[in-house]
Design an enzyme around this catalytic site. Structure first.
Site, short mmCIF file in Angstrom:
data_model
loop_
_atom_site.label_atom_id
_atom_site.label_comp_id
_atom_site.label_asym_id
_atom_site.label_seq_id
_atom_site.Cartn_x
_atom_site.Cartn_y
_atom_site.Cartn_z
CB CYS A 1 44.25 49.80 71.91
SG CYS A 1 43.82 51.54 72.08
NE ARG B 1 42.84 44.97 67.90
CZ ARG B 1 41.76 44.31 67.51
NH1 ARG B 1 41.88 43.27 66.73
NH2 ARG B 1 40.57 44.68 67.89
CD1 TRP C 1 44.75 54.71 65.61
CD2 TRP C 1 42.98 55.44 66.78
NE1 TRP C 1 44.09 55.64 64.84
CE2 TRP C 1 43.01 56.11 65.53
CE3 TRP C 1 41.96 55.76 67.67
CZ2 TRP C 1 42.05 57.06 65.16
CZ3 TRP C 1 41.01 56.70 67.31
CH2 TRP C 1 41.06 57.34 66.06
CG ASN D 1 40.48 48.55 72.46
OD1 ASN D 1 40.38 49.67 71.98
ND2 ASN D 1 40.11 47.45 71.81
N GLY D 2 39.17 51.24 74.16
CA GLY D 2 37.79 51.72 74.15
C GLY D 2 37.71 53.14 74.68
CD GLU E 1 38.92 48.90 48.03
OE1 GLU E 1 38.24 49.55 48.84
OE2 GLU E 1 39.86 48.15 48.37
CE LYS F 1 42.36 49.09 50.11
NZ LYS F 1 41.12 49.51 50.64
CD GLU G 1 42.95 52.64 53.48
OE1 GLU G 1 42.79 52.66 54.70
OE2 GLU G 1 42.43 51.78 52.73
CG HIS H 1 24.59 64.89 36.58
ND1 HIS H 1 23.46 65.47 36.07
CD2 HIS H 1 24.68 63.66 36.01
CE1 HIS H 1 22.86 64.62 35.25
NE2 HIS H 1 23.59 63.52 35.20
CE LYS I 1 42.94 44.76 58.47
NZ LYS I 1 42.81 45.15 57.05
#
Ligand code: M6R
Length: 617
Positions: free
Chosen positions: A2, A27, A76, A102-103, A486, A490, A493, A509, A612
């Site tokens: 948050c 955040r 969040w 936050n947490g 990467e 991208k 997300e 394989h 983030k």
């Protein structure tokens, strides 16, 4: 996860809080809320589910009483869905106290049961309301907010940053932190609290760190920090090395577009000041790990999550080759739970843009407890992970606001290369001539990156055409493999489509079974000058997937004609030696992910379900 902001001073607190929340919104953006001391002995709060804009519109339509002390939160969701009721602030002491959190409070169940037994009722499903009610009760007992907070934090288990205000103390904001971020902004006749410096950088660049298990009381003219044991603490101050304009879009359609455009600068600034007059790497901050230590280490373990872990994988190849020391790369959340074997000769390198990722932080702490040496590669001043490490090499990418990491990735790879070069020099495994040559090539990368950016039109067009694509695969080898990972991350997300990255050698394989006519596959093609002759092998892979109907988009260096007969599209990158190719090859993939998401009408800065900075496990 948050964003938290607190203010006390003489400005209108709504403006300060909402400005801070805007800069912290990356955040978390499930809900947002503010509480202000209204200047008439009461507290005014407003909170809403959804993005900050909803709260902002509501405040514009029906303003709160204007006060000069307040707290704000952007959430969040962890405990309880993203609803108006679960949004912060939460109230205690019969509405006279407001608290944001936050947490995760791990023992909230038992504390809630106690509170229920004592006759309290709850208006949300959050763990945070437990803290609000407890601090409210403690305030009744102590009559003082700092004392009340101190009493409560010692009962909480888990991770938390808490900020609280009480109507009886109009010029006070109290904050506390354990394993969750909080920094102090120092002003003239005003002070600030924030999850990171972005909360207050528009007003002051003078900041103060607050450590684990510490509590801070800010008033307009004072800042007092004490430990959870009640003892005063001498806190360290620092100057923020960027200003508010760096965290603004500055005319770009999104933060992500701006940040991709800043990739050359991120690399250049990360190199700056770390090459001596003789052209060799010398990172002054590595003094925290003296040369004898660097010579003595027998193993490097890189810990990180997401994109930062891919930067670590790229770094592994370089460090092993240049410094001849084994390097393992581990996802931080997997690391400590398998009881890894570490010794004082192990160097644990953490990589984190935010410096607050809980999984990485816990892994660093674990490594230290086991006696390993720790180095942090971090982009955020005042963050927790660097403070928990023996030494820190800051990446100088500037603030990264978009949730998807881009410029931080190239800066992290650059920092890993610089570290690998210095390690090779110190350990005598890299002769000075070769080291100087590599440094010169690294110094040329920013200009090469600028040329990749200026020729990004084709990849933009491709992304637009592919807006309806359901699945994209990415193949790479050697340092191109993490680049493939990467590229896939991208796309997942940002565009919410199925995407996977594979080591090209792994194709036969299993993954080749995924290839069917029309499947889009990006292939990061090693240079034909690659000493390991991987180029020919990857060109063969391209032929194999083409034979099965894949549509191949090759990212290949200028002049590589071998790919032309087999690729449907070739995106060119400038000539660079193998280790520096990832820095160039990743740029088209960043652009592709962003443009494809934008073509689908998605918010590229704030993708769904993400935040983030992942400050909970
Ligand atoms: O702040 P950190 O570098 O520790 O963050 C690590 C990951 O959470 C982060 O890279 C994440 O994977 C990004 N969303 C990727 O774009």
């Amino acid at each position: 996860m948050c964003g938290i902001v607190g203010y006390v001073g003489s400005r209108g607190s709504i403006e300060v809080l909402m400005g801070g929340l805007k800069r912290l919104e990356y955040r978390g953006y499930d809900s947002a809320g503010v509480a202000v001391l209204d200047g008439h002995g009461g507290i005014d709060t407003r909170k809403h589910a959804g993005k900050l804009g909803i709260l902002s519109d509501d405040l514009a339509a029906t303003p709160l009483h204007e006060g000069t002390t307040g707290i704000g939160h952007t959430r969040w969701a962890t405990h309880g869905g993203p609803t108006d009721e679960n949004a912060h602030p939460h109230l205690g002491d019969e509405g006279r106290l407001a608290l944001i959190h936050n947490g995760i409070i791990e023992n909230f169940g038992e504390l809630k049961a106690e509170l229920l037994e004592r006759g309290h009722s709850f208006s949300s499903e959050t763990d945070s309301e437990v803290a609000a009610l407890l601090v409210g009760e403690a305030y009744r007992e102590t009559g003082e907010l700092t004392a009340a907070m101190l009493q409560v934090v010692n009962r909480l288990e888990g991770a938390f940053t808490l900020l609280a205000v009480h109507a009886d103390q109009p010029d006070v904001v109290v904050g506390a932190r354990r394993n969750s971020p909080l920094v102090i902004g120092l002003g003239e006749g005003e002070n600030f609290l924030g999850s990171d410096v972005a909360a207050f950088v528009a007003y002051t660049r003078s900041a103060m760190e607050i450590g684990q298990d510490q509590l801070v009381t800010i008033r307009p003219d004072s800042v007092e920090v004490i430990g959870f044991d009640g003892q005063p603490v001498e806190a360290k101050t620092f100057e923020v090395n960027w200003d508010a304009s760096a965290a603004e879009k500055g005319g770009w359609p999104s933060f992500m577009a701006k940040e991709i455009s800043e990739e050359p600068e991120a690399v250049a600034k990360t190199i700056l000041g770390r090459v001596d007059d003789s052209g060799l790497v010398r990172i002054p901050e590595l003094d925290g790990l003296d040369e004898a230590t660097l010579r003595d280490i027998d193993r490097v373990v890189v810990i990180a999550c997401g994109t930062a872990a891919y930067a670590g994988m790229v770094g592994k190849y370089a460090i092993e080759q240049w410094a001849r020391v084994p390097v393992d790369v581990e996802l931080a959340h997997e690391f400590r739970y398998r009881e890894p074997v570490l010794s004082e000769r192990t160097l644990v390198v953490s990589i984190s843009q935010s410096g607050e990722t809980m999984d990485t932080l816990m892994a660093v702490k674990y490594a230290r407890e086991q006696g390993a040496r720790t180095l942090s590669i971090c982009n955020t001043q005042g963050a927790t992970i660097p403070r928990e490490s023996d030494a820190v090499v800051y990446t100088h990418a500037g603030p990264e606001v978009a949730v998807a990491s881009t410029k931080a990735f190239v800066a992290q790879i650059t920092a890993m290369y610089l570290f690998g070069l210095q390690l090779g020099q110190v350990r005598g495994t890299l002769d000075e001539g070769r080291a100087r040559g590599l440094v010169r090539e690294l110094q040329a990368v920013p200009e090469q990156l600028a040329s990749v950016l200026s020729s990004g039109e084709r990849i933009r067009e491709l992304a637009k055409w592919m807006a309806d694509t359901q699945s994209v695969l990415f193949l790479g080898r050697h340092v191109g493999y993490p680049v493939a990972l990467e590229g896939a991350l991208k796309l997942k997300e940002l565009a919410y489509i199925h995407a996977e990255g594979f080591a090209a050698g792994e194709l036969k394989h299993g993954p080749i079974a995924l290839i069917e006519p029309g499947q889009i596959v990006f292939v990061i093609v090693p240079s034909p000058r690659d000493p390991n002759s991987l180029h020919a092998k990857v060109v063969s892979n391209i032929q194999e997937i083409r034979a099965r109907g894949a549509r191949v988009i090759a990212i290949a260096e200028a002049g590589d004609a071998a790919v032309l007969p087999y690729a449907d599209e070739v995106i060119r990158i400038p000539l660079a030696s193998p280790f520096f190719e990832p820095l160039l090859a990743v740029v088209p993939l960043h652009i592709f992910g962003m443009e494809l998401a934008a073509a689908k009408g998605l918010d590229v800065d704030q993708p769904r379900n993400l935040a983030k900075s992942v400050t909970v496990e």
